[in-house]
Design a protein around this motif. Structure first.
Motif, short mmCIF file in Angstrom:
data_model
loop_
_atom_site.label_atom_id
_atom_site.label_comp_id
_atom_site.label_asym_id
_atom_site.label_seq_id
_atom_site.Cartn_x
_atom_site.Cartn_y
_atom_site.Cartn_z
N ASP A 79 30.61 43.71 45.60
CA ASP A 79 31.69 44.59 45.16
C ASP A 79 32.73 43.76 44.43
N VAL A 80 33.67 44.43 43.80
CA VAL A 80 34.65 43.72 42.99
C VAL A 80 35.54 42.84 43.85
N GLY A 81 35.82 43.27 45.07
CA GLY A 81 36.63 42.45 45.96
C GLY A 81 35.98 41.11 46.27
N VAL A 82 34.71 41.16 46.63
CA VAL A 82 33.98 39.91 46.91
C VAL A 82 33.88 39.07 45.64
N ALA A 83 33.66 39.72 44.50
CA ALA A 83 33.62 38.99 43.23
C ALA A 83 34.93 38.24 43.00
N GLY A 84 36.05 38.92 43.22
CA GLY A 84 37.34 38.28 43.01
C GLY A 84 37.56 37.11 43.94
N ILE A 85 37.21 37.29 45.20
CA ILE A 85 37.40 36.22 46.19
C ILE A 85 36.53 35.01 45.85
N GLU A 86 35.26 35.25 45.53
CA GLU A 86 34.36 34.14 45.24
C GLU A 86 34.76 33.40 43.97
N ASN B 244 46.75 26.38 31.39
CA ASN B 244 45.47 26.17 32.08
C ASN B 244 45.33 27.08 33.29
N VAL B 245 45.59 28.36 33.09
CA VAL B 245 45.48 29.38 34.12
C VAL B 245 44.24 30.22 33.86
N VAL B 246 43.47 30.49 34.90
CA VAL B 246 42.30 31.36 34.78
C VAL B 246 42.73 32.81 35.01
N VAL B 247 42.41 33.67 34.06
CA VAL B 247 42.72 35.09 34.17
C VAL B 247 41.48 35.81 34.70
N ILE B 248 41.60 36.37 35.90
CA ILE B 248 40.52 37.16 36.50
C ILE B 248 40.89 38.62 36.27
N SER B 249 40.21 39.25 35.32
CA SER B 249 40.58 40.58 34.89
C SER B 249 39.73 41.63 35.59
N ASP B 250 40.35 42.39 36.47
CA ASP B 250 39.69 43.49 37.18
C ASP B 250 39.71 44.71 36.28
N GLU B 251 38.54 45.06 35.74
CA GLU B 251 38.44 46.14 34.76
C GLU B 251 37.60 47.30 35.27
N ILE B 252 37.69 47.53 36.56
CA ILE B 252 36.83 48.52 37.21
C ILE B 252 37.09 49.95 36.72
N HIS B 253 38.31 50.22 36.24
CA HIS B 253 38.64 51.56 35.75
C HIS B 253 38.47 51.70 34.24
N ALA B 254 37.88 50.72 33.58
CA ALA B 254 37.85 50.71 32.12
C ALA B 254 37.26 51.96 31.47
N THR C 78 39.76 31.35 28.84
CA THR C 78 40.53 31.40 30.10
C THR C 78 40.09 32.50 31.05
N GLY C 79 39.18 33.38 30.64
CA GLY C 79 38.96 34.60 31.39
C GLY C 79 37.64 34.74 32.11
N VAL C 80 37.71 35.56 33.17
CA VAL C 80 36.54 36.05 33.90
C VAL C 80 36.77 37.54 34.12
N CYS C 81 35.77 38.35 33.82
CA CYS C 81 35.86 39.79 34.08
C CYS C 81 35.13 40.12 35.37
N ILE C 82 35.77 40.91 36.22
CA ILE C 82 35.08 41.47 37.38
C ILE C 82 35.16 42.99 37.25
N THR C 83 34.03 43.64 37.43
CA THR C 83 34.01 45.08 37.21
C THR C 83 32.83 45.69 37.94
N SER C 84 32.69 47.01 37.83
CA SER C 84 31.62 47.73 38.51
C SER C 84 31.56 49.15 37.95
N ALA C 85 30.41 49.78 38.11
CA ALA C 85 30.27 51.20 37.78
C ALA C 85 30.81 52.09 38.91
#
Length: 382
Positions: free
Chosen positions: A91-98, A191-201, A223-230
């Motif tokens: 799930d997106v939560g686990v994705a964000g944490i990992e 040098n900041v990593v942006v973790i973009s939660d786009e689950i509502h896209a 700089t980015g990582v996308c975390i998302t889900s259907a």
């Protein structure tokens, strides 16, 4: 057009998800972000086929999902995703944490913008990091902006990651390309990593297509990582499947440090349901969006009649109404309405320290249920 079905309340109460089992039988539940609509037929048919074939083993690596998402993102957002930079999570939560565990160190400051999705706080705590809040700026009239000066100060102070919620939950803002370009420039500078939660896209009411962070420019890709889900758009939360996506070879290489078990925790049912959603679920989602738009407008029209002192502006995305009840002088409006009106809502205080006067209402239901909720709320608020 595909038709959607909304079961009557009596049938909804036979469901066994947390939304329908958390509260007493006389409570009308409108908190957690799941929809009351019947499942899209292509998804239902795929799940039935899997069950009929007893195909319920481990999922592991399912390349078809990366390919499906790539087709969907290219068609709807003009974003060309590389399926080789596509990973599964449960799930997106686990994705964000990992991802946090890989790209930051214990104790690091992680930036968020309150009021924000309440579980950002729990992700940061579970990863043993420190939350650094740069609150959104409330411009009034439903306009919420990122505080770029505040972000730069936070990044310059040593923050190592930024949890971006876009589209934003709970305020419903869809951040524009210009603002995301500023975020990307700041992230690269510090040098900041942006973790973009786009689950509502996919749930976008605006005339401007949603802009994925990784599609903004090269700075964003670096700089980015996308975390998302259907899960949010097609109501699949219980099927446990999410995606982690990069669009840069160096960032992709960094994520090779993710535990090898991460994709194996995703559900095979969720993965194939997601394939069906991205490949064949858009007609259903189009019908859902028509209903959600109508519900969003219904609230804007009817709320002033029932609760004239409430403040609500139509969101640009999501099916979540962010409603200010400060004028009703309740210390905890959600708790009061649960106890007195028997309507369950998400308490504003869970989304940030300055949001205690707010409630979040899930309007992905029938207008009959919305009308009943407004009536019960109006009966106890003066």
């Amino acid at each position: 057009m595909t038709q959607i079905s909304i079961p009557p309340l009596s049938q909804l109460r036979t469901r066994t998800s947390a939304k329908w089992r958390t509260f007493a039988d006389d409570v009308l539940p409108l908190p957690v972000a799941e929809m009351d609509f019947d499942l899209a037929h292509p998804i239902r048919d795929k799940l039935i086929a899997l069950i009929n074939n007893s195909d319920t083993g481990y999922g592991g690596i399912i390349p078809e999902l990366g390919q499906s998402f790539a087709r969907y993102s290219a068609q709807h957002w003009g974003w060309n995703v590389d399926p080789e930079q596509f990973r599964l999570a449960n799930d997106v939560g686990v994705a964000g944490i990992e991802v946090l565990r890989v790209v930051t160190a214990p104790g690091d400051a992680i930036v968020v913008n309150t009021p924000v999705y309440l579980n950002f706080q729990t992700w940061i705590a579970e990863a043993d990091r420190t939350l650094l809040d740069v609150p959104l700026i409330d411009r009034g009239n439903g306009v919420w902006d990122l505080d770029f000066d505040g972000l730069e100060k936070a990044f310059a102070s040593g923050a190592t990651a930024y949890l971006l919620c876009n589209p934003h939950n709970p305020v419903g803002t869809v951040f524009c390309q210009e603002h995301l370009e500023i975020v990307a420039a700041l992230a690269k500078k510090y040098n900041v990593v942006v973790i973009s939660d786009e689950i509502h896209a996919p749930l976008n009411y605006t005339n401007t297509p949603f802009m994925p962070y990784l599609n903004v420019n090269d700075d964003a890709r670096e700089t980015g990582v996308c975390i998302t889900s259907a899960s949010k758009s097609w109501n699949l939360a219980g099927l446990k499947c999410a995606q982690i996506i990069t669009d840069n070879s160096a960032m992709n290489l960094r994520l090779d440090a993710l535990p090898k078990s991460v994709p194996w925790r995703a559900s095979i049912l969720g993965a194939w349901a997601s394939v069906a959603a991205y490949d064949d679920g858009q007609p259903w989602l189009d019908a859902v969006m028509q209903q959600l738009r109508s519900n969003r407008d219904y609230l804007a029209e009817e709320l002033p009649k029932f609760l004239p002192k409430a403040v609500y502006f139509k969101p640009e995305s999501t099916y979540l109404a962010w409603i200010d009840l400060a004028a009703y002088n309740q210390e905890d409006p959600a708790e009061f309405l649960l106890e007195k009106a028997r309507v369950a809502l998400s308490p504003g205080k869970e989304f940030g320290p300055n949001a205690h006067n707010y409630i979040r209402l899930n309007f992905a239901t029938s207008q009959d249920n919305l009308a009943q909720a407004l009536k019960q709320m109006a009966d106890v608020l003066e």
